[in-house]
Write a protein that holds these residues in place. Structure first.
Motif, PDB file in Angstrom:
ATOM      1  N   GLY A  82       0.335  32.741 -72.227  1.00 19.49           N
ATOM      2  CA  GLY A  82       0.475  31.611 -73.140  1.00 19.49           C
ATOM      3  C   GLY A  82       0.293  30.261 -72.468  1.00 19.49           C
ATOM      4  N   ALA A  83      -0.321  30.251 -71.278  1.00 23.65           N
ATOM      5  CA  ALA A  83      -0.553  28.998 -70.566  1.00 23.65           C
ATOM      6  C   ALA A  83      -1.598  28.159 -71.302  1.00 23.65           C
ATOM      7  CB  ALA A  83      -1.022  29.288 -69.133  1.00 23.65           C
ATOM      8  N   GLU A  84      -1.488  26.846 -71.157  1.00 24.17           N
ATOM      9  CA  GLU A  84      -2.439  25.949 -71.801  1.00 24.17           C
ATOM     10  C   GLU A  84      -3.755  25.930 -71.026  1.00 24.17           C
ATOM     11  OE1 GLU A  84      -3.119  21.202 -72.775  1.00 24.17           O
ATOM     12  OE2 GLU A  84      -1.223  21.845 -71.899  1.00 24.17           O
ATOM     13  N   VAL A 101      -6.339  25.315 -66.066  1.00 19.42           N
ATOM     14  CA  VAL A 101      -5.103  25.721 -66.731  1.00 19.42           C
ATOM     15  C   VAL A 101      -3.989  24.778 -66.287  1.00 19.42           C
ATOM     16  CG1 VAL A 101      -4.552  27.433 -64.925  1.00 19.42           C
ATOM     17  CG2 VAL A 101      -3.577  27.692 -67.227  1.00 19.42           C
ATOM     18  N   ARG A 102      -3.073  24.461 -67.208  1.00 18.59           N
ATOM     19  CA  ARG A 102      -1.947  23.595 -66.864  1.00 18.59           C
ATOM     20  C   ARG A 102      -0.780  24.467 -66.405  1.00 18.59           C
ATOM     21  NH1 ARG A 102      -1.876  18.488 -67.945  1.00 18.59           N
ATOM     22  NH2 ARG A 102      -3.244  18.662 -69.757  1.00 18.59           N
ATOM     23  N   ASP A 103      -0.221  24.139 -65.242  1.00 16.71           N
ATOM     24  CA  ASP A 103       0.924  24.900 -64.743  1.00 16.71           C
ATOM     25  C   ASP A 103       2.209  24.401 -65.405  1.00 16.71           C
ATOM     26  OD1 ASP A 103       2.023  22.700 -63.342  1.00 16.71           O
ATOM     27  OD2 ASP A 103       1.782  23.622 -61.378  1.00 16.71           O
ATOM     28  N   PRO A 104       3.346  25.072 -65.180  1.00 12.16           N
ATOM     29  CA  PRO A 104       4.594  24.668 -65.847  1.00 12.16           C
ATOM     30  C   PRO A 104       5.060  23.261 -65.488  1.00 12.16           C
ATOM     31  CG  PRO A 104       4.797  26.881 -64.956  1.00 12.16           C
ATOM     32  CD  PRO A 104       3.497  26.330 -64.439  1.00 12.16           C
ATOM     33  N   ASN A 105       4.530  22.672 -64.408  1.00  7.94           N
ATOM     34  CA  ASN A 105       4.911  21.326 -63.995  1.00  7.94           C
ATOM     35  C   ASN A 105       4.001  20.248 -64.557  1.00  7.94           C
ATOM     36  OD1 ASN A 105       6.943  22.322 -62.035  1.00  7.94           O
ATOM     37  ND2 ASN A 105       5.118  23.269 -61.194  1.00  7.94           N
TER      38      ASN A 105
END
Length: 115
Positions: A82-84, A101-105
């Protein structure tokens, strides 16, 4: 699936000054590039730094590039998690297959594979 290298990407509109700094001050060798990105490193392929204007294709600056041996596997994992996806899986004219891809940070990661 293995990681081959991890490379920081510094955003800059001052490529000439960056060239002088990383080459003449830090001591890295200039290793080519394109009109919007410069590569610096050593004789070890794993040691590389990029200085770039805004990515011309994606229109987004990637904070880090991670080269892998199977970008399709990583793309599927990112989607399944479900990563952006910031820039879709694309075969670039300069010989890379990649996606952002955008990481959680909030960092944008450029995941690449040489074709």
């Amino acid at each position: 699936m293995g990681v081959k290298r991890i490379k920081p990407n510094i955003r800059s509109d001052r490529l000439d000054e960056s060239r002088a700094f990383y080459r003449d001050v830090v001591g890295l060798a200039e290793q080519g590039g394109l009109d919007w990105v410069l590569f610096f490193g050593t004789d070890r392929r794993e040691v590389q730094l990029s200085v770039m204007r805004l990515d011309v294709r994606a229109g987004v600056h990637p904070d880090v590039s991670i080269e892998v041996d199977d970008v399709d596997v990583v793309f599927r994992r990112a989607v399944d998690a479900g990563a952006e996806i910031v820039y879709p899986l694309t075969d670039e004219e300069w010989g890379l297959r990649r996606f952002f891809v955008r990481d959680p940070n909030g960092a944008v990661i450029n995941v690449t594979q040489h074709q």
